[in-house]
Design an enzyme around this catalytic site. Structure first.
Site, PDB file in Angstrom:
ATOM      1  N   ALA A 316       0.840  -1.205   0.000  1.00  0.00           N
ATOM      2  CA  ALA A 316       0.000   0.000   0.000  1.00  0.00           C
ATOM      3  C   ALA A 316       0.870   1.249   0.000  1.00  0.00           C
ATOM      4  CB  ALA A 316      -0.908  -0.007   1.219  1.00  0.00           C
ATOM      5  N   PRO A 317       0.446   2.303  -0.689  1.00  0.00           N
ATOM      6  CA  PRO A 317       1.232   3.545  -0.697  1.00  0.00           C
ATOM      7  C   PRO A 317       1.269   4.169   0.690  1.00  0.00           C
ATOM      8  CG  PRO A 317      -0.918   3.888  -1.715  1.00  0.00           C
ATOM      9  CD  PRO A 317      -0.781   2.421  -1.488  1.00  0.00           C
ATOM     10  N   ILE A 319       3.850   5.621   4.189  1.00  0.00           N
ATOM     11  CA  ILE A 319       4.958   5.229   5.068  1.00  0.00           C
ATOM     12  C   ILE A 319       4.660   3.861   5.675  1.00  0.00           C
ATOM     13  CG2 ILE A 319       6.261   5.883   7.126  1.00  0.00           C
ATOM     14  CD1 ILE A 319       5.386   8.806   6.544  1.00  0.00           C
ATOM     15  N   LYS A 337      -4.292  -5.866   6.001  1.00  0.00           N
ATOM     16  CA  LYS A 337      -3.333  -5.538   7.055  1.00  0.00           C
ATOM     17  C   LYS A 337      -2.990  -6.797   7.852  1.00  0.00           C
ATOM     18  CE  LYS A 337      -4.280  -1.634   9.218  1.00  0.00           C
ATOM     19  NZ  LYS A 337      -5.002  -0.523   9.925  1.00  0.00           N
ATOM     20  N   ASP A 372     -14.197   0.750  10.132  1.00  0.00           N
ATOM     21  CA  ASP A 372     -14.542  -0.610  10.524  1.00  0.00           C
ATOM     22  C   ASP A 372     -13.515  -1.575   9.923  1.00  0.00           C
ATOM     23  OD1 ASP A 372     -15.918  -2.692  11.673  1.00  0.00           O
ATOM     24  OD2 ASP A 372     -17.500  -2.764  10.153  1.00  0.00           O
TER      25      ASP A 372
END
EC number: 2.7.11.5
Length: 575
Positions: A316-317, A319, A337, A372
């Site tokens: 994912a883009p 940091i 995630k 959520d």
């Protein structure tokens, strides 16, 4: 009775117990609203989140008690599924019962058995094959019979609130005035208007929502009517919402689930989808508290999308996080995630703490400011859909959660959230007016979370996202705490700048101590962004402001946080 049929009956009995208890606690919402018992409402809403897991665990225990170990064979369970499908032929909650069956089966069997012959990878339901017609969940009203104002009165009074309205005549006049001003449908004569109103009221936080549509020769006009309870005075209609964007936000992924009674959820959800066509089935099931069904529908959407697309998962883009490894599929609007094997030294906690904090947010009032999450175990994704760079990085940082089965990547534990633009990236490309708006909204997001007893912990801009509606939403929960678990302190006061710098570096801080003044430098090093934030929200730098919010929480104050702009409220429009 055959063993297969006995197993099917045990599982269905477990589901009936679950749904009965789910409906019972949901039914309390009306009384909580009428009595303005907001703390009890919040407790019910939080407790309900755990109902599904408790009931399906009970069903597993019942099966273990009633049946021998040798019942765990695939051929037998394919017969079980056939019996179960027969039980669901005219079941009003068939799709929920399918999901319950899947949960039981997946707990008992290894992942290699998870296919449509054994579980409901595909549902037996569709919009063309529902347990009851969509029309069964709403009532129709015809202004041609009683006139527009009396029809609205009939709609409102039909819900049987025991608490009287402060001034229903006034509220009805404002509804009519706004309906005619906001929508072209309001310009039709009454004999060309029909109102379809859902039989169920939607309760959340301190509001009740009437949901319906106006049908005219021009088509349909969806609308929402929020009702509020002014303690000591009575009920009143707060506004009329016909704007599609605002309706979508009310049903958004960053809000607590509604408490809404329904015997035929599929019909209710499909009606809502006619009003909110950009919402998925997964989002709508979750919005009415059926979050497990939302997970089921989401997984089906993911499998369907993978089948119809060919792009690859990539990092994912933004940091890189110190606790989560995050990746995404560019053509699919979600992020995936996974908890890292090892955390950065500045994160002095472990995997169990992270999972507990994500659950805390799941069960809490998210006030439109916390995304959520969908939590899954042993998710299998096609290996050829991962870029080589991502796969190498995943093996390095989440190797303990990763395994391979033939051409599949299996992730042991996974969170999925709506993809947003990280706030720090949004600001890089924003104009000055856009920066001003979004930093004001960032400040509002902080204030609304702390009012709801949530201290976000790490308030760096990279931990917040910007939605397509330009709202700021928090999505990184590894440092989340309750407000009452934090000690807000001020630095010693001095008129000397050098003394102030020295004091900030030498003040002794205990675990749990937080100095709001540090937000001025901690949130962002950019002076322009800091100025935009603190020119509108200077109180965020004042420890006494945070301590007052803590006192409000201790006193049982539940603040008003509206899911629509204040400017839309009748109170502001008409004083």
């Amino acid at each position: 009775m055959s063993q297969a049929k006995q197993i099917a009956e045990i599982i269905l009995k477990g589901f009936r117990r679950h749904f009965g208890l789910f409906q019972a606690i949901t039914a309390k919402a009306k009384q909580r609203f009428e009595l303005a018992d907001w703390r009890a409402f919040q407790q019910d809403s939080s407790e309900r989140i755990s109902f599904y897991d408790l009931r399906f665990t009970e069903a597993i225990s019942h099966l273990a008690t009633e049946l021998p170990n040798q019942c765990l064979n695939e051929a037998l369970w394919q017969q079980v599924k056939q019996h179960y499908m027969e039980f669901l032929a005219f079941h009003p909650q068939a799709e929920l019962a399918e999901t319950f069956y899947n949960s039981v089966f997946c707990q008992l069997f290894e992942r290699k058995y998870f296919h449509n012959q054994n579980i409901f990878v595909e549902s037996t339901l569709s919009k063309q094959h529902l347990p009851a017609p969509i029309a069964s969940v709403y009532d129709s009203f015809f202004p041609a019979q009683d006139g527009l104002k009396q029809t609205i009165r009939n709609i409102v009074s039909g819900f049987g609130f025991i608490t009287p309205f402060v001034n229903l005549d006034r509220d009805i006049r404002l509804i009519v005035k706004n309906f005619m001003a906001q929508s072209s449908h309001g310009r039709h004569p009454v004999y060309q208007i029909r109102f379809d109103i859902l039989k169920s009221v939607f309760y959340r936080n301190k509001a009740a929502y009437i949901v319906g549509r106006a049908v005219t020769p021009d088509g349909q006009q969806p609308f929402i009517i929020p009702l509020l309870h002014r303690e000591g005075a009575g009920l009143y209609i707060d506004t009329l919402i016909t704007d599609a964007k605002q309706m979508t936000i009310i049903f958004g992924f960053s809000r607590a689930y509604f408490m809404v009674e329904t015997q035929v959820p599929s019909a209710l959800v499909h009606f809502l989808r006619e009003l909110l066509p950009h919402k998925t089935l997964a989002e709508l099931y979750a919005s009415i508290g059926l979050h497990k069904q939302g997970k089921t529908e989401f997984y089906r959407e993911l499998l369907s999308h993978l089948d119809k697309s060919n792009d690859q998962f990539v990092a994912a883009p933004g940091i890189r996080g110190m606790v989560m490894m995050v990746f995404t599929l560019p053509s699919f609007p979600y992020v995936f995630k996974v908890i890292r094997d090892k955390f950065a030294p500045s994160k002095p906690f472990g995997r169990d703490t992270v999972k507990a904090r994500y659950l805390l947010v799941k069960k809490h009032d998210r006030v439109g400011r916390m995304a959520d999450t969908l939590e899954y175990s042993y998710v299998a994704l096609p290996k050829n859909r991962f870029s080589a760079e991502l796969l190498e990085e995943l093996q390095q940082v989440i190797g303990e959660s990763l395994s391979f089965e033939d051409d599949l990547v299996v992730i042991k534990h996974l969170y999925i959230e709506r993809r947003m633009i990280p706030l720090n990236i949004y600001l890089e490309n924003a104009s000055t007016p856009e920066k001003s708006h979004i930093m004001d909204d960032y400040g509002q997001a902080i204030k609304q979370m702390i009012a709801a007893n949530i201290f976000p912990g790490d308030m760096l801009l990279k931990n917040f996202g910007v939605t397509r509606h330009k709202r700021v939403v928090f999505y990184d929960y590894d440092e989340v705490q309750y407000m009452l678990d934090v000690n807000f302190r001020s630095f010693p006061k001095t008129d000397n700048y050098e003394d102030a710098l020295f004091a900030e570096g030498t003040v002794c801080a205990a675990p749990g101590d937080v100095f709001p003044e540090q937000m001025a430098t901690f949130v962002t090093p950019q002076a322009e962004i800091r100025e935009l934030l603190f020119s509108k929200h200077p109180e965020l730098l004042d420890a006494s402001y945070w301590r007052q919010k803590q006192q409000n929480i201790r006193d049982g104050v539940v603040e008003d946080i509206f899911p629509y702009p204040d400017a839309m409220r009748f109170y502001h429009q008409y004083n």
